[in-house]
Design an enzyme around this catalytic site. Sequence first.
Site, PDB file in Angstrom:
ATOM      1  N   TYR A 183       3.529 -11.903  -2.403  1.00 31.45           N
ATOM      2  CA  TYR A 183       4.893 -11.476  -2.722  1.00 31.45           C
ATOM      3  C   TYR A 183       5.719 -12.629  -3.298  1.00 31.45           C
ATOM      4  O   TYR A 183       6.665 -12.402  -4.056  1.00 31.45           O
ATOM      5  CB  TYR A 183       5.603 -10.963  -1.462  1.00 31.45           C
ATOM      6  CG  TYR A 183       5.412  -9.499  -1.180  1.00 31.45           C
ATOM      7  CD1 TYR A 183       4.148  -8.950  -1.019  1.00 31.45           C
ATOM      8  CD2 TYR A 183       6.507  -8.648  -1.045  1.00 31.45           C
ATOM      9  CE1 TYR A 183       3.981  -7.607  -0.732  1.00 31.45           C
ATOM     10  CE2 TYR A 183       6.355  -7.303  -0.760  1.00 31.45           C
ATOM     11  CZ  TYR A 183       5.081  -6.790  -0.605  1.00 31.45           C
ATOM     12  OH  TYR A 183       4.931  -5.456  -0.326  1.00 31.45           O
ATOM     13  N   LYS A 234      -9.251 -10.481   4.247  1.00 29.54           N
ATOM     14  CA  LYS A 234     -10.304 -10.150   3.277  1.00 29.54           C
ATOM     15  C   LYS A 234     -11.102 -11.443   3.057  1.00 29.54           C
ATOM     16  O   LYS A 234     -11.246 -11.945   1.935  1.00 29.54           O
ATOM     17  CB  LYS A 234      -9.652  -9.628   1.981  1.00 29.54           C
ATOM     18  CG  LYS A 234     -10.627  -9.030   0.972  1.00 29.54           C
ATOM     19  CD  LYS A 234     -11.270  -7.722   1.418  1.00 29.54           C
ATOM     20  CE  LYS A 234     -12.312  -7.263   0.412  1.00 29.54           C
ATOM     21  NZ  LYS A 234     -13.125  -6.131   0.892  1.00 29.54           N
ATOM     22  N   ASP A 266     -10.268  -3.481   4.237  1.00 31.16           N
ATOM     23  CA  ASP A 266     -10.755  -2.155   3.829  1.00 31.16           C
ATOM     24  C   ASP A 266     -11.266  -1.385   5.049  1.00 31.16           C
ATOM     25  O   ASP A 266     -10.994  -0.193   5.235  1.00 31.16           O
ATOM     26  CB  ASP A 266     -11.820  -2.252   2.721  1.00 31.16           C
ATOM     27  CG  ASP A 266     -12.903  -3.285   3.003  1.00 31.16           C
ATOM     28  OD1 ASP A 266     -12.764  -4.065   3.970  1.00 31.16           O
ATOM     29  OD2 ASP A 266     -13.903  -3.316   2.246  1.00 31.16           O
ATOM     30  N   ASP A 290       2.105  -4.563   4.409  1.00 30.49           N
ATOM     31  CA  ASP A 290       2.908  -3.540   3.734  1.00 30.49           C
ATOM     32  C   ASP A 290       2.124  -2.230   3.694  1.00 30.49           C
ATOM     33  O   ASP A 290       2.636  -1.160   4.047  1.00 30.49           O
ATOM     34  CB  ASP A 290       3.225  -4.023   2.306  1.00 30.49           C
ATOM     35  CG  ASP A 290       4.030  -3.003   1.527  1.00 30.49           C
ATOM     36  OD1 ASP A 290       4.983  -2.455   2.091  1.00 30.49           O
ATOM     37  OD2 ASP A 290       3.683  -2.739   0.351  1.00 30.49           O
ATOM     38  N   ASP A 294       2.468   1.381   6.358  1.00 27.13           N
ATOM     39  CA  ASP A 294       2.733   2.743   5.867  1.00 27.13           C
ATOM     40  C   ASP A 294       1.661   3.705   6.377  1.00 27.13           C
ATOM     41  O   ASP A 294       1.953   4.835   6.783  1.00 27.13           O
ATOM     42  CB  ASP A 294       2.734   2.779   4.323  1.00 27.13           C
ATOM     43  CG  ASP A 294       4.133   2.624   3.739  1.00 27.13           C
ATOM     44  OD1 ASP A 294       4.974   1.977   4.397  1.00 27.13           O
ATOM     45  OD2 ASP A 294       4.382   3.134   2.627  1.00 27.13           O
TER      46      ASP A 294
HETATM   47  C1  IPM Z   1       8.604  -2.480   2.902  1.00 28.90           C
HETATM   48  C2  IPM Z   1       8.877  -2.097   1.478  1.00 28.90           C
HETATM   49  C3  IPM Z   1       9.214  -3.351   0.680  1.00 28.90           C
HETATM   50  C4  IPM Z   1       8.004  -4.271   0.724  1.00 28.90           C
HETATM   51  C5  IPM Z   1       9.674  -3.094  -0.759  1.00 28.90           C
HETATM   52  C6  IPM Z   1      10.845  -2.147  -0.820  1.00 28.90           C
HETATM   53  C7  IPM Z   1      10.008  -4.377  -1.482  1.00 28.90           C
HETATM   54  O1  IPM Z   1       7.796  -1.407   0.946  1.00 28.90           O
HETATM   55  O2  IPM Z   1       9.515  -3.041   3.558  1.00 28.90           O
HETATM   56  O3  IPM Z   1       7.492  -2.219   3.394  1.00 28.90           O
HETATM   57  O4  IPM Z   1       7.098  -4.145  -0.112  1.00 28.90           O
HETATM   58  O5  IPM Z   1       7.968  -5.151   1.588  1.00 28.90           O
HETATM   59 MG    MG Z   2       6.285  -0.953   2.366  1.00 29.58          MG
END
Ligand code: IPM
Ligand code: MG
Length: 407
Positions: A183, A234, A266, A290, A294
Amino acid sequence: MAAAAAAALQTNIRPVKVPATFRAVSKQSPFRVRCAVASPGNKRYNITLLPGDGIGPEVVSIAKNVLRQAGSFEGVEFSFQEMPIGGAALDLVGVPLPEETISAAKESDAVLLGAIGGYKWDNNEKHLRPEKGLLQLRAALKVFANLRPATVLSQLVDASTLKREVAEGVDLMVVRELTGGIYFGEPRGIKTNENGEEVGFNTEVYAAHEIDRIARVAFETARKRRGKLCSVDKANVLEASILWRKRVTALASEYPDVELSHMYVDNAAMQLVRDPKQFDTIVTNNIFGDILSDEASMITGSIGMLPSASLSDSGPGLFEPIHGSAPDIAGQDKANPLATILSAAMLLKYGLGEEKAAKRIEDAVLVALNNGFRTGDIYSAGTKLVGCKEMGEEVLKSVDSQVPASV
Ligand code: IPM
Ligand code: MG
């Protein structure tokens, strides 16, 4: 490396004055008036609210009321100050993170963020995208440790897309490194190579100290939970991961009570949907965290349920729901405010050490769910469909009704 990246980001931020009207509006909120007089003996904290874009303002305004209410039972008072970030800041002053927002955040005791982003700014240049504001804020506050719990509440098992027997009882914590890795790594960019072809490139880079400090947070977190830590990398392909695994392994001897394992990312992505109950605490880099957080959120039924805490070595923490700005439902009173309300609970617990007030909020969320209230994202037949505001009111009622707290 993270510090260098933070410094680089800082220099990109032009000092811009936030119009006085922005602050004036937030000062007129009914809450400010009610909170104006501090009772003697009460603890008082300054909270910076960053509502942001999309559903952000709706969910933050509800979480603010819940925070105030829960605090009032525990002798804790708040001063709130609202500041712009993301698209809201771009519209107001032309940058996604104004200097004034950074200073307010740094000077406060904790920061509560809604969400950033929306269609309107999707085609902006990279440095003028709302997301840039969030990344700059994380760097400015040096919040390298991002805690993302994913818990399947018994009330919501059926909202999960996984089979009941797979989802039931899942309770894991993703500890994501937040201010380093790909990032922020340099070099990065888009250039034209010797053949005249465009090439986009980024750098996954971790210094030993960055790995050590996030690993320590993860070992400590695992120690307070069920004592199991899985480091995800990884290392079969990436040098940054080879160093990651080496440093995490070296630290393990300092935490003999924590059982450490390693998993390639993975495989971890697969295991999370195959048998999520095998995980207790997961520690991983910025980009894997990240993605995996999710994925973990969906096990719980809805991304609208998951809070997060981003912590530094010292200084204010940043607390935010992990969902985005959901522009498709913004302003329609359809958003689920629970992730932001639970982020307010994390703010109390991890940011201010106010565990009793935090527990009040967590309990109140459970009571509202037990009473059958559901926003659209977690609705199932036989439950009561409510909007964002009504869900907030139900949580507030539950905060009021549980005196004394069950801590
Ligand atoms: C998160 C989001 C952010 C990230 C984006 C909005 C920059 O997806 O907080 O997980 O990638 O960290
Ligand atoms: Mg995110």
